[in-house]
Design an enzyme around this catalytic site. Structure first.
Site, PDB file in Angstrom:
ATOM      1  N   LYS A 249      37.295  42.355  35.035  1.00  0.00           N
ATOM      2  CA  LYS A 249      38.454  43.120  35.723  1.00  0.00           C
ATOM      3  C   LYS A 249      39.771  42.641  35.236  1.00  0.00           C
ATOM      4  O   LYS A 249      40.559  43.360  34.581  1.00  0.00           O
ATOM      5  CB  LYS A 249      38.438  42.781  37.233  1.00  0.00           C
ATOM      6  CG  LYS A 249      37.462  43.400  38.067  1.00  0.00           C
ATOM      7  CD  LYS A 249      37.142  43.023  39.324  1.00  0.00           C
ATOM      8  CE  LYS A 249      36.032  43.550  39.975  1.00  0.00           C
ATOM      9  NZ  LYS A 249      35.558  43.050  41.319  1.00  0.00           N
TER      10      LYS A 249
ATOM     11  N   GLN B 219      37.942  38.578  45.605  1.00  0.00           N
ATOM     12  CA  GLN B 219      36.405  38.868  45.097  1.00  0.00           C
ATOM     13  C   GLN B 219      35.514  38.298  46.257  1.00  0.00           C
ATOM     14  O   GLN B 219      35.473  37.100  46.697  1.00  0.00           O
ATOM     15  CB  GLN B 219      36.367  37.969  43.789  1.00  0.00           C
ATOM     16  CG  GLN B 219      34.955  38.063  43.138  1.00  0.00           C
ATOM     17  CD  GLN B 219      34.718  39.735  42.701  1.00  0.00           C
ATOM     18  OE1 GLN B 219      35.586  40.254  42.117  1.00  0.00           O
ATOM     19  NE2 GLN B 219      33.424  40.428  42.939  1.00  0.00           N
TER      20      GLN B 219
ATOM     21  N   ASP C  13      41.112  47.309  46.401  1.00  0.00           N
ATOM     22  CA  ASP C  13      39.646  47.482  46.746  1.00  0.00           C
ATOM     23  C   ASP C  13      39.414  48.451  47.998  1.00  0.00           C
ATOM     24  O   ASP C  13      38.363  48.654  48.277  1.00  0.00           O
ATOM     25  CB  ASP C  13      38.975  46.031  47.268  1.00  0.00           C
ATOM     26  CG  ASP C  13      38.090  45.611  46.381  1.00  0.00           C
ATOM     27  OD1 ASP C  13      37.556  46.527  45.697  1.00  0.00           O
ATOM     28  OD2 ASP C  13      37.661  44.698  46.886  1.00  0.00           O
TER      29      ASP C  13
END
Ligand code: NAD
Length: 286
Positions: A54, A98, A121
């Site tokens: 990422k 994460q 997200d």
């Protein structure tokens, strides 16, 4: 019939190129380059690989890397304080925590510290609610990536029978809502579904996100259906999905491989979300 293979790597590259162009345009118009803060807690090797990718692809697209790494034994209050700092930092357009985080942490409470406009997200309660109501907001990256793959391959969703296997907040549930938003007739199957193969055989579009290797075989696929495999399993001989690719390829019309299907799309949509967040925050989204 032999299914056409959906090349997720190629579509993801195009999305990333579009994002890079969008970043350059934002800067040329007097804005600032989007900043992405990935937050990794602990040393899980798979999470480290995801976060590294990422970060690499976001900087390749012209974004600024605000990565933070916390020790695996960090306390809840300290982790929340870090997220609060990132939330208040105007250089940070998007925050990605994460998951999964170590077990002693309350990850729902951590996600709740991320403001909706930086929630790239798409996991915050506000963004989930906006999606449920069919209103604009930041969408979870994996289901958004699946929608992009379907659009790129002109898969007709209006009135189509769509079956989603899995109902997690990260993948299955938002996936079903996005398909519904495009007027599909949506069924969500899950671990308690009776006769999964019979339910799946109804699908013109079958999206599988159960996290069970080889769950879906040819007996669960309608001839000519579009099959999207979200599952990722690391075996000794490489990556596999939830779908038995070789046998399903004999029945399906369109099929995503693993690797090279949905996986690359997830990061590409994260970058698209980060650019969209930066544009909104900087008043350049007109
Ligand atoms: P999860 O474990 O949170 O959810 C799995 C869902 O599948 C549950 O809702 C459960 O009800 C359902 N399920 C479990 N067993 C089933 C069965 N036998 N029959 C029918 N349904 C069943 O997992 P998740 O986070 O939604 O991820 C699912 C898979 O997708 C995993 O393999 C994960 O690694 C993968 N994933 C891939 C990407 C990507 O970028 N490609 C992103 C996120 C997740």
């Amino acid at each position: 019939m032999t299914a056409r293979r959906i090349d997720g790597s190629a579509v993801a590259r195009r999305v990333r190129d579009d994002v890079a162009r969008g970043v350059a345009e934002l800067v040329a118009a007097g804005g600032t380059a989007p900043g992405l803060a990935t937050v990794l807690v602990g040393d899980d090797p798979a999470s480290e690989v995801y976060v590294r990718n990422k970060r690499r692809l976001s900087t390749e697209a012209g974004m600024v890397d605000h990565h933070r790494h916390l020790p695996g034994d960090v306390g809840q209050a300290e982790a929340e304080a870090l997220l609060d700092d990132l939330a208040a930092d105007p250089a940070v357009s998007g925050i990605l925590l994460q998951l999964p985080t170590p077990r002693h942490l309350d990850s729902d409470a951590l996600v709740a510290r991320i403001p909706a406009e930086k929630d790239v997200d798409g996991l915050s309660t506000l963004n989930a609610g906006l999606l449920a109501q069919g209103r604009p907001g930041l969408r979870p990256c994996t289901p958004a990536g699946v929608m992009r793959l379907l659009a790129e391959h002109d898969v007709d969703l209006a009135g189509a029978e769509a079956v989603v296997v899995g109902r997690s907040p990260l993948v299955g549930k938002p996936m079903a809502q996005l398909l519904l938003g495009q007027h599909a007739t949506v069924t969500t199957a899950h671990s308690r579904t009776r006769d999964l193969a019979a339910v799946c055989r109804r699908a013109d579009v079958l999206v599988v996100a159960a996290g069970i290797p080889n769950l879906i075989g040819a007996d669960a696929v309608k001839p000519g259906a579009t099959v999207v495999d979200v599952g990722i399993h690391r075996g000794e001989d490489g990556l596999h999905g939830d779908v038995r690719y070789d046998e399903v390829a004999e029945v399906a019309g369109l099929l995503t491989p693993v690797p090279g299907g949905v996986g690359p799309m997830t990061i590409a949509m994260l970058l698209a979300n980060t650019l969209a967040a930066a544009r909104t925050q900087q008043g350049h989204d007109g």
